[in-house]
Design a protein around this motif. Structure first.
Motif, PDB file in Angstrom:
ATOM      1  N   PRO A 235       0.831  -1.219   0.000  1.00  0.00           N
ATOM      2  CA  PRO A 235       0.000   0.000   0.000  1.00  0.00           C
ATOM      3  C   PRO A 235       0.864   1.267   0.000  1.00  0.00           C
ATOM      4  N   ASN A 236       0.312   2.325  -0.558  1.00  0.00           N
ATOM      5  CA  ASN A 236       1.017   3.609  -0.573  1.00  0.00           C
ATOM      6  C   ASN A 236       1.025   4.239   0.812  1.00  0.00           C
ATOM      7  N   ILE A 237       2.008   5.110   1.041  1.00  0.00           N
ATOM      8  CA  ILE A 237       2.110   5.807   2.326  1.00  0.00           C
ATOM      9  C   ILE A 237       1.209   7.040   2.279  1.00  0.00           C
ATOM     10  N   PRO A 238       0.304   7.202   3.224  1.00  0.00           N
ATOM     11  CA  PRO A 238      -0.623   8.342   3.190  1.00  0.00           C
ATOM     12  C   PRO A 238       0.075   9.673   3.457  1.00  0.00           C
ATOM     13  N   PRO A 239      -0.524  10.782   3.039  1.00  0.00           N
ATOM     14  CA  PRO A 239       0.026  12.108   3.350  1.00  0.00           C
ATOM     15  C   PRO A 239       0.111  12.325   4.869  1.00  0.00           C
ATOM     16  N   TYR A 240       1.139  13.015   5.287  1.00  0.00           N
ATOM     17  CA  TYR A 240       1.346  13.460   6.670  1.00  0.00           C
ATOM     18  C   TYR A 240       1.487  12.307   7.665  1.00  0.00           C
ATOM     19  N   GLU A 241       1.675  11.093   7.195  1.00  0.00           N
ATOM     20  CA  GLU A 241       1.855   9.954   8.095  1.00  0.00           C
ATOM     21  C   GLU A 241       3.304   9.934   8.573  1.00  0.00           C
ATOM     22  N   GLY A 242       3.508  10.044   9.894  1.00  0.00           N
ATOM     23  CA  GLY A 242       4.859  10.189  10.426  1.00  0.00           C
ATOM     24  C   GLY A 242       5.473   8.933  10.973  1.00  0.00           C
ATOM     25  N   ASN A 243       4.725   7.828  11.010  1.00  0.00           N
ATOM     26  CA  ASN A 243       5.262   6.612  11.631  1.00  0.00           C
ATOM     27  C   ASN A 243       4.680   5.385  10.929  1.00  0.00           C
ATOM     28  N   TRP A 244       4.893   5.313   9.632  1.00  0.00           N
ATOM     29  CA  TRP A 244       4.310   4.254   8.797  1.00  0.00           C
ATOM     30  C   TRP A 244       5.286   3.078   8.764  1.00  0.00           C
ATOM     31  N   LYS A 245       4.808   1.869   9.019  1.00  0.00           N
ATOM     32  CA  LYS A 245       5.706   0.738   9.260  1.00  0.00           C
ATOM     33  C   LYS A 245       5.451  -0.416   8.290  1.00  0.00           C
ATOM     34  N   ILE A 246       6.555  -1.001   7.811  1.00  0.00           N
ATOM     35  CA  ILE A 246       6.518  -2.243   7.052  1.00  0.00           C
ATOM     36  C   ILE A 246       7.529  -3.207   7.667  1.00  0.00           C
ATOM     37  N   THR A 247       7.122  -4.451   7.824  1.00  0.00           N
ATOM     38  CA  THR A 247       7.959  -5.470   8.446  1.00  0.00           C
ATOM     39  C   THR A 247       8.091  -6.658   7.501  1.00  0.00           C
ATOM     40  N   GLY A 248       9.330  -7.061   7.219  1.00  0.00           N
ATOM     41  CA  GLY A 248       9.599  -8.259   6.432  1.00  0.00           C
ATOM     42  C   GLY A 248      10.091  -9.366   7.335  1.00  0.00           C
ATOM     43  N   ILE A 249       9.571 -10.581   7.155  1.00  0.00           N
ATOM     44  CA  ILE A 249       9.925 -11.710   8.023  1.00  0.00           C
ATOM     45  C   ILE A 249      10.446 -12.861   7.168  1.00  0.00           C
ATOM     46  N   THR A 250      11.630 -13.358   7.509  1.00  0.00           N
ATOM     47  CA  THR A 250      12.216 -14.514   6.850  1.00  0.00           C
ATOM     48  C   THR A 250      12.315 -15.670   7.840  1.00  0.00           C
ATOM     49  N   PRO A 251      11.473 -16.694   7.718  1.00  0.00           N
ATOM     50  CA  PRO A 251      11.630 -17.885   8.558  1.00  0.00           C
ATOM     51  C   PRO A 251      12.902 -18.641   8.158  1.00  0.00           C
ATOM     52  N   ILE A 252      13.685 -19.023   9.137  1.00  0.00           N
ATOM     53  CA  ILE A 252      14.931 -19.752   8.869  1.00  0.00           C
ATOM     54  C   ILE A 252      14.608 -21.245   8.913  1.00  0.00           C
ATOM     55  N   THR A 253      14.493 -21.838   7.746  1.00  0.00           N
ATOM     56  CA  THR A 253      14.054 -23.224   7.639  1.00  0.00           C
ATOM     57  C   THR A 253      15.202 -24.229   7.741  1.00  0.00           C
ATOM     58  N   GLU A 254      16.421 -23.748   7.622  1.00  0.00           N
ATOM     59  CA  GLU A 254      17.600 -24.569   7.889  1.00  0.00           C
ATOM     60  C   GLU A 254      18.725 -23.627   8.296  1.00  0.00           C
ATOM     61  N   PRO A 255      19.774 -24.133   8.968  1.00  0.00           N
ATOM     62  CA  PRO A 255      20.796 -23.226   9.513  1.00  0.00           C
ATOM     63  C   PRO A 255      21.487 -22.387   8.447  1.00  0.00           C
ATOM     64  N   ILE A 256      21.718 -21.120   8.782  1.00  0.00           N
ATOM     65  CA  ILE A 256      22.438 -20.199   7.907  1.00  0.00           C
ATOM     66  C   ILE A 256      23.519 -19.489   8.713  1.00  0.00           C
ATOM     67  N   THR A 257      24.425 -18.827   7.996  1.00  0.00           N
ATOM     68  CA  THR A 257      25.443 -17.985   8.624  1.00  0.00           C
ATOM     69  C   THR A 257      25.320 -16.591   8.048  1.00  0.00           C
ATOM     70  N   LEU A 258      25.109 -15.605   8.918  1.00  0.00           N
ATOM     71  CA  LEU A 258      24.860 -14.220   8.525  1.00  0.00           C
ATOM     72  C   LEU A 258      26.169 -13.424   8.572  1.00  0.00           C
ATOM     73  N   TYR A 259      26.390 -12.584   7.524  1.00  0.00           N
ATOM     74  CA  TYR A 259      27.635 -11.830   7.425  1.00  0.00           C
ATOM     75  C   TYR A 259      27.452 -10.315   7.363  1.00  0.00           C
ATOM     76  N   GLY A 260      26.380  -9.845   6.726  1.00  0.00           N
ATOM     77  CA  GLY A 260      26.263  -8.405   6.529  1.00  0.00           C
ATOM     78  C   GLY A 260      24.837  -7.971   6.267  1.00  0.00           C
ATOM     79  N   LEU A 261      24.600  -6.657   6.436  1.00  0.00           N
ATOM     80  CA  LEU A 261      23.264  -6.077   6.304  1.00  0.00           C
ATOM     81  C   LEU A 261      23.381  -4.706   5.631  1.00  0.00           C
ATOM     82  N   SER A 262      22.410  -4.391   4.762  1.00  0.00           N
ATOM     83  CA  SER A 262      22.438  -3.103   4.054  1.00  0.00           C
ATOM     84  C   SER A 262      21.035  -2.511   4.004  1.00  0.00           C
TER      85      SER A 262
END
Length: 372
Positions: A235-262
């Motif tokens: 959805p689009n962000i409404p006018p004058y909205e100061g705290n609009w939130k989107i959350t992405g969730i990745t279930p870890i279905t098998e072991p991983i090794t994390l190195y970096g974030l951008s």
């Protein structure tokens, strides 16, 4: 204002050549044309293709994207790709049909989706793993990425490096001919680094799908008339909205090794935070960027690789400020769309990791046909 007392600090040293400390790259890909940017007007995204010249896959331990003219490069990316069926690389590295018709990005993307038979999930083919295509992004503040020895980005023989360029007009005619420098692996590579987004599934999850929650409600895919899954529209962000939130969730279905974030957002971007939740309910904030700055975007490397067990999840929490309180906001009275330009918005909580089970020293090469 009158000048104060004391000596001025020394001017910062901005290197003109490669910034990675080990000097010249082992190999350099260059934009196949010195592209001219008009003095005024909006520049569309441009794709340029350069063939990968070697006969066997190679791995890059360090990658640097270097514009020749930083003043006009809004941002850019480099990817390892196949050409869409029925196309070739024409003059100046631009994609065209076999009949010589030049294709823009939209036309090439539609052609690729229409004709592609490539299997994306790694459980079918270990060399088509989702997240392996992207090599690096260039934005203000970011343009060099290093990977732990023994890991790296695959640069696949027989494919192409695609330069995706977004230029900005600066009031006078300018040119750019960006370069991509690679430093190859210093020790045998056991695991391939993948670049995924918080919200994308782990690629080896055969039935995984994107999970995004907007303002407390999950947005879900739909099916088109052919029964194909259609990615949900944010959805689009409404006018004058100061705290609009989107959350992405990745279930870890098998072991991983994390190195970096951008983190990558645009002018309404306010904050972005990554949280790992373990199977026992414990939470660990891996990275918190409480005051995101579009003018200085950083790639964050973990001091030590982070091992994340199956049953965990990675959550990327992005917050946007479309209010008058945001000094960078070009139009708080406007609804904000999701798109490529700076006055649009993006949510890109890039996450770099390897999948522990995908040990390249123990795998046997396969093809799509063998696995179907």
């Amino acid at each position: 204002a009158p000048r104060g007392e004391g000596d001025l600090p020394a001017l910062p040293d901005f290197p003109e050549n490669w910034t990675y400390k080990d000097g010249e790259p082992d190999y350099v890909f260059e934009l196949p044309v010195e592209y001219e940017i008009a003095a005024e007007g909006q520049e569309d995204y441009l794709d340029f293709y350069v063939a990968i010249p070697w006969n066997e896959d190679r791995f890059a331990e360090v990658i640097e994207f270097r514009p020749s003219n930083r003043s006009v490069v809004h941002h850019a990316g480099a990817y390892v790709v196949d050409l869409p069926p029925g196309t070739r690389v024409g003059e100046h590295g631009i994609l065209e049909t076999l009949d010589g018709e030049v294709l823009d990005r939209d036309a090439a993307s539609k052609l690729s989706r229409k004709n592609s038979t490539r299997i994306e999930q790694q459980v079918f083919n270990q060399f088509n793993l989702a997240g392996s295509s992207k090599l690096i992004s260039y934005v203000p503040g970011r343009g060099v990425e290093r990977f732990m020895p023994g890991t790296g980005k695959r640069v696949t023989a027989g494919k192409y490096v695609r330069f995706t360029m977004h230029y900005n007009a600066v009031g006078q005619v300018e040119t750019d001919q960006s370069k991509l420098g690679l430093w190859f692996n210093t020790k045998p590579v056991t695991h391939e680094v993948l670049t995924r987004q918080a919200g994308n599934p782990v690629p080896t999850s055969a039935f995984g799908h994107d999970i995004y929650i907007v303002q407390g409600e999950e947005i879900v895919p739909t099916l088109d008339e052919n029964g194909e899954r259609v990615r949900p529209k944010i959805p689009n962000i409404p006018p004058y909205e100061g705290n609009w939130k989107i959350t992405g969730i990745t279930p870890i279905t098998e072991p991983i090794t994390l190195y970096g974030l951008s983190p990558h957002m645009h002018l309404r971007g306010k904050s972005l935070r990554w949280v790992v939740t373990y199977p026992d309910g414990r939470e660990d904030t891996v990275l918190d960027v409480p005051e995101f700055d579009f003018n200085w975007q950083i790639h964050y490397e973990l001091a030590e690789p982070m091992h994340i067990p199956a049953g965990s999840k990675i959550t990327g929490i992005g917050v946007y400020d479309n209010s008058l309180n945001n000094r960078w906001n070009p139009g708080p009275q406007l609804e904000v769309y999701w798109g490529d330009q700076s006055w649009d918005e993006m949510y890109q909580a890039f996450t770099e990791y390897t999948i522990d089970s995908q040990d390249l020293t123990r795998q046997v090469e396969t093809t799509d046909n063998e696995q179907q």
